[in-house]
Design a protein around this motif. Structure first.
Motif, PDB file in Angstrom:
ATOM      1  N   PRO A  34       0.952  -1.281  -0.054  1.00  0.00           N
ATOM      2  CA  PRO A  34       0.125   0.101   0.095  1.00  0.00           C
ATOM      3  C   PRO A  34       0.557   1.274  -0.520  1.00  0.00           C
ATOM      4  CG  PRO A  34       0.466  -1.189   2.280  1.00  0.00           C
ATOM      5  CD  PRO A  34       1.323  -1.540   1.237  1.00  0.00           C
ATOM      6  N   CYS A  35       1.512   1.385  -1.576  1.00  0.00           N
ATOM      7  CA  CYS A  35       2.093   3.017  -1.445  1.00  0.00           C
ATOM      8  C   CYS A  35       1.921   3.585  -2.072  1.00  0.00           C
ATOM      9  CB  CYS A  35       4.127   1.748  -2.006  1.00  0.00           C
ATOM     10  SG  CYS A  35       4.867   0.509   0.016  1.00  0.00           S
ATOM     11  N   GLU A  36       0.324   3.760  -1.726  1.00  0.00           N
ATOM     12  CA  GLU A  36       0.228   5.130  -3.300  1.00  0.00           C
ATOM     13  C   GLU A  36      -1.307   5.543  -2.025  1.00  0.00           C
ATOM     14  OE1 GLU A  36      -3.050   6.743  -4.691  1.00  0.00           O
ATOM     15  OE2 GLU A  36      -3.111   4.661  -4.604  1.00  0.00           O
ATOM     16  N   VAL A  37      -1.422   6.723  -2.248  1.00  0.00           N
ATOM     17  CA  VAL A  37      -2.298   7.452  -0.944  1.00  0.00           C
ATOM     18  C   VAL A  37      -4.179   6.842  -1.129  1.00  0.00           C
ATOM     19  CG1 VAL A  37      -3.917   9.294  -1.022  1.00  0.00           C
ATOM     20  CG2 VAL A  37      -1.096   9.329  -1.215  1.00  0.00           C
ATOM     21  N   THR A  38      -4.246   6.335  -2.108  1.00  0.00           N
ATOM     22  CA  THR A  38      -6.023   5.886  -2.326  1.00  0.00           C
ATOM     23  C   THR A  38      -5.753   3.819  -1.733  1.00  0.00           C
ATOM     24  OG1 THR A  38      -6.024   6.647  -4.643  1.00  0.00           O
ATOM     25  CG2 THR A  38      -7.516   5.662  -4.257  1.00  0.00           C
ATOM     26  N   ALA A  39      -4.839   3.563  -2.621  1.00  0.00           N
ATOM     27  CA  ALA A  39      -4.412   2.612  -1.149  1.00  0.00           C
ATOM     28  C   ALA A  39      -4.346   2.409  -0.092  1.00  0.00           C
ATOM     29  CB  ALA A  39      -3.464   1.876  -1.672  1.00  0.00           C
ATOM     30  N   LEU A  40      -3.686   3.217   0.531  1.00  0.00           N
ATOM     31  CA  LEU A  40      -3.471   3.414   1.559  1.00  0.00           C
ATOM     32  C   LEU A  40      -4.329   3.726   2.212  1.00  0.00           C
ATOM     33  CD1 LEU A  40      -1.586   2.664   4.034  1.00  0.00           C
ATOM     34  CD2 LEU A  40      -0.087   5.120   3.743  1.00  0.00           C
ATOM     35  N   PHE A  41      -5.171   4.908   1.785  1.00  0.00           N
ATOM     36  CA  PHE A  41      -6.042   5.334   2.501  1.00  0.00           C
ATOM     37  C   PHE A  41      -7.023   4.703   2.919  1.00  0.00           C
ATOM     38  CE2 PHE A  41     -10.008   8.288   2.832  1.00  0.00           C
ATOM     39  CZ  PHE A  41      -9.710   8.868   3.950  1.00  0.00           C
ATOM     40  N   ILE A  55      -3.711  -5.327   7.669  1.00  0.00           N
ATOM     41  CA  ILE A  55      -1.419  -6.094   8.459  1.00  0.00           C
ATOM     42  C   ILE A  55      -0.509  -5.208   6.742  1.00  0.00           C
ATOM     43  CG2 ILE A  55      -0.242  -7.336   8.347  1.00  0.00           C
ATOM     44  CD1 ILE A  55      -1.547  -9.141   9.806  1.00  0.00           C
ATOM     45  N   LEU A  56      -0.057  -3.901   7.018  1.00  0.00           N
ATOM     46  CA  LEU A  56       0.270  -2.867   6.144  1.00  0.00           C
ATOM     47  C   LEU A  56       1.366  -4.003   5.340  1.00  0.00           C
ATOM     48  CD1 LEU A  56       0.067   0.141   6.783  1.00  0.00           C
ATOM     49  CD2 LEU A  56      -2.002  -1.303   5.532  1.00  0.00           C
ATOM     50  N   VAL A  57       1.735  -4.657   4.354  1.00  0.00           N
ATOM     51  CA  VAL A  57       2.593  -5.551   3.852  1.00  0.00           C
ATOM     52  C   VAL A  57       3.733  -5.299   2.684  1.00  0.00           C
ATOM     53  CG1 VAL A  57       3.683  -7.558   2.936  1.00  0.00           C
ATOM     54  CG2 VAL A  57       2.262  -7.580   4.146  1.00  0.00           C
ATOM     55  N   GLY A  58       4.852  -4.274   3.173  1.00  0.00           N
ATOM     56  CA  GLY A  58       5.635  -3.198   2.215  1.00  0.00           C
ATOM     57  C   GLY A  58       6.775  -2.736   2.973  1.00  0.00           C
ATOM     58  N   SER A  75      -0.098   5.072  13.758  1.00  0.00           N
ATOM     59  CA  SER A  75       0.422   4.216  14.977  1.00  0.00           C
ATOM     60  C   SER A  75      -0.752   3.209  15.197  1.00  0.00           C
ATOM     61  CB  SER A  75       0.086   5.561  16.079  1.00  0.00           C
ATOM     62  OG  SER A  75      -1.547   5.558  16.334  1.00  0.00           O
ATOM     63  N   ASN A  76      -1.291   2.603  15.288  1.00  0.00           N
ATOM     64  CA  ASN A  76      -2.327   1.376  15.248  1.00  0.00           C
ATOM     65  C   ASN A  76      -2.465   0.116  14.012  1.00  0.00           C
ATOM     66  OD1 ASN A  76      -2.965   2.856  17.942  1.00  0.00           O
ATOM     67  ND2 ASN A  76      -4.691   3.659  16.990  1.00  0.00           N
ATOM     68  N   PHE A  77      -1.506   0.253  13.575  1.00  0.00           N
ATOM     69  CA  PHE A  77      -1.163   0.016  12.291  1.00  0.00           C
ATOM     70  C   PHE A  77      -0.058  -1.418  12.183  1.00  0.00           C
ATOM     71  CE2 PHE A  77      -4.283   2.364  11.069  1.00  0.00           C
ATOM     72  CZ  PHE A  77      -5.880   1.645  10.785  1.00  0.00           C
ATOM     73  N   GLN A  78      -0.449  -2.863  12.298  1.00  0.00           N
ATOM     74  CA  GLN A  78       1.252  -3.362  11.778  1.00  0.00           C
ATOM     75  C   GLN A  78       1.782  -3.322  10.365  1.00  0.00           C
ATOM     76  OE1 GLN A  78       0.346  -7.561  12.633  1.00  0.00           O
ATOM     77  NE2 GLN A  78       2.480  -7.910  12.212  1.00  0.00           N
ATOM     78  N   ILE A  79       2.955  -3.443  10.690  1.00  0.00           N
ATOM     79  CA  ILE A  79       3.171  -2.034   8.947  1.00  0.00           C
ATOM     80  C   ILE A  79       4.514  -4.150   8.928  1.00  0.00           C
ATOM     81  CG2 ILE A  79       5.069  -1.708   7.507  1.00  0.00           C
ATOM     82  CD1 ILE A  79       3.776   0.663   9.243  1.00  0.00           C
ATOM     83  N   VAL A  80       4.421  -5.050   7.817  1.00  0.00           N
ATOM     84  CA  VAL A  80       5.438  -6.259   7.798  1.00  0.00           C
ATOM     85  C   VAL A  80       6.469  -5.221   6.653  1.00  0.00           C
ATOM     86  CG1 VAL A  80       5.909  -7.991   6.892  1.00  0.00           C
ATOM     87  CG2 VAL A  80       3.797  -7.521   8.628  1.00  0.00           C
ATOM     88  N   ASP A  81       7.615  -5.036   7.091  1.00  0.00           N
ATOM     89  CA  ASP A  81       8.516  -4.370   6.204  1.00  0.00           C
ATOM     90  C   ASP A  81       9.444  -5.733   5.010  1.00  0.00           C
ATOM     91  OD1 ASP A  81      10.141  -2.977   4.892  1.00  0.00           O
ATOM     92  OD2 ASP A  81      11.489  -2.908   6.823  1.00  0.00           O
ATOM     93  N   VAL A  82       9.047  -5.336   4.167  1.00  0.00           N
ATOM     94  CA  VAL A  82      10.040  -6.005   2.821  1.00  0.00           C
ATOM     95  C   VAL A  82      10.341  -5.512   1.585  1.00  0.00           C
ATOM     96  CG1 VAL A  82       8.365  -8.417   2.723  1.00  0.00           C
ATOM     97  CG2 VAL A  82       7.838  -6.903   1.582  1.00  0.00           C
ATOM     98  N   PRO A  83      11.120  -5.269   0.873  1.00  0.00           N
ATOM     99  CA  PRO A  83      12.270  -4.303   0.140  1.00  0.00           C
ATOM    100  C   PRO A  83      11.623  -3.920  -0.786  1.00  0.00           C
ATOM    101  CG  PRO A  83      12.968  -6.877  -0.120  1.00  0.00           C
ATOM    102  CD  PRO A  83      11.735  -6.866   1.121  1.00  0.00           C
ATOM    103  N   HIS A  84      10.287  -4.741  -1.739  1.00  0.00           N
ATOM    104  CA  HIS A  84      10.350  -4.226  -2.740  1.00  0.00           C
ATOM    105  C   HIS A  84       8.586  -5.117  -2.892  1.00  0.00           C
ATOM    106  CE1 HIS A  84      11.380  -8.031  -4.071  1.00  0.00           C
ATOM    107  NE2 HIS A  84      12.332  -7.521  -4.040  1.00  0.00           N
TER     108      HIS A  84
END
Length: 314
Positions: A34-41, A55-58, A75-84
């Motif tokens: 979710p690395c674009e505004v509309t997708a994330l919002f 669960i935000l994966v990116g 602040s209340n959301f889990q982010i799973v960090d991956v490179p691409h």
């Protein structure tokens, strides 16, 4: 919140879907890239409405930068960090296979990247069913929500593919609260002719439904689009059908016809469209990168209802 993101009002059909979700608990959802505004919002707003637990994966830095630009609080959301983006798709699918999530949601990556991870024979989400796509459409000139399939996955489906395409859409319609959905099998004409293979497929599908190879719905076809949608048009051509004029599902003969039909409804009839992929181990929220936040929220609502229906079946 940025004023560039606005949720436009619709006809109320999607809002009635949201009302059905109010008594249900939100569903854990892996959101791929979710690395674009509309997708994330869209994901965050669906969470705020109680539809999903995203669960935000990116790439963490990209997600946080996007949130900062749009003034979205993560602040209340889990982010799973991956490179691409490729890693986002693979990791999101992995979360589903490990039962850490029940829904998969496309973010701002390409559809083929996400679907490659979904259909992978090693670690994907395949089942015995053929995977297919549905547009769940709110058409201002039609009296109820209309499902159009398949306009995104199966290019030239065989008869056997169409059986699964029909059954996937029927199962979704039942999950949305319909007792016996009405299915119109589309072709260019309403008569069966060997010159148009789609008409033969339509007739075969109806007979297969009579024999219990497709269940839970009332099928009719072949029906030209006017006869399917308009009772008056059907009566003018002396077609007596309980489906004509009142279908819940339109089954297109191939991807091009389904895609063109859905986009015509969107751009000429001002329809909103939610997008879902069915037939995998979990429902997949598949929207276009150009889709509005309203469409993304509606897609989440439809997927949530499908996920809860799967829980009841289990």
């Amino acid at each position: 919140m940025s004023q560039a993101i606005a949720i436009t009002p619709g006809t109320g059909k999607y809002e009635r879907l949201l009302e059905k979700c109010e008594s249900l608990e939100p569903v854990p959802t892996a959101v791929a890239h979710p690395c674009e505004v509309t997708a994330l919002f869209g994901a965050v707003e669906a969470a705020n409405l109680g539809l999903i637990v995203p669960i935000l994966v990116g790439p963490r830095d990209k997600i946080m930068s996007t949130a900062l630009c749009a003034e979205i609080d993560l602040s209340n959301f889990q982010i799973v960090d991956v490179p691409h983006s490729h890693a986002s798709a693979a990791k999101a699918v992995e979360l589903l296979r490990e039962a850490d999530a029940e829904l998969l949601m496309k973010g701002s990556l390409h559809t083929d990247e996400l679907m490659a991870a979904v259909v992978s024979r090693d670690g994907g989400l395949r089942t015995a069913r053929r995977i297919s796509h549905v547009f769940v459409m709110d058409v201002p000139t039609y009296h109820k929500v209309l499902i159009v399939t398949d306009g995104a996955i199966n290019i030239a489906p065989t008869l056997e593919d169409k059986v699964d395409i029909c059954q996937n859409a029927i199962d979704l319609a039942i999950a949305l609260g319909l007792e016996k959905p009405k299915v119109a099998i589309l072709a260019a004409v309403e008569t069966v002719t060997s010159k148009m293979p789609a008409t033969i497929d339509a007739a075969a599908l109806c007979k297969m439904a009579e024999r219990g190879q497709i269940t839970g719905a009332l099928l009719d076809g072949p029906l030209a689009f006017d006869n399917a949608i308009s009772k008056r048009a059907a009566e003018t051509k002396d077609i007596h059908s309980d489906v004509a004029g009142d279908p819940d599902i339109l089954v297109a003969p191939d991807l091009e016809a389904g895609n063109i039909l859905a986009k015509q409804l969107s751009f000429l009839a001002n329809a909103d469209s939610a997008g879902l992929v069915l037939g995998a181990r979990v429902p997949i929220i598949l929207t276009s990168r150009a889709d509005s936040v309203r469409s993304r929220i509606a897609s989440c609502a439809v997927a949530m209802l499908a996920a809860h229906a799967r829980r009841k079946q289990r």
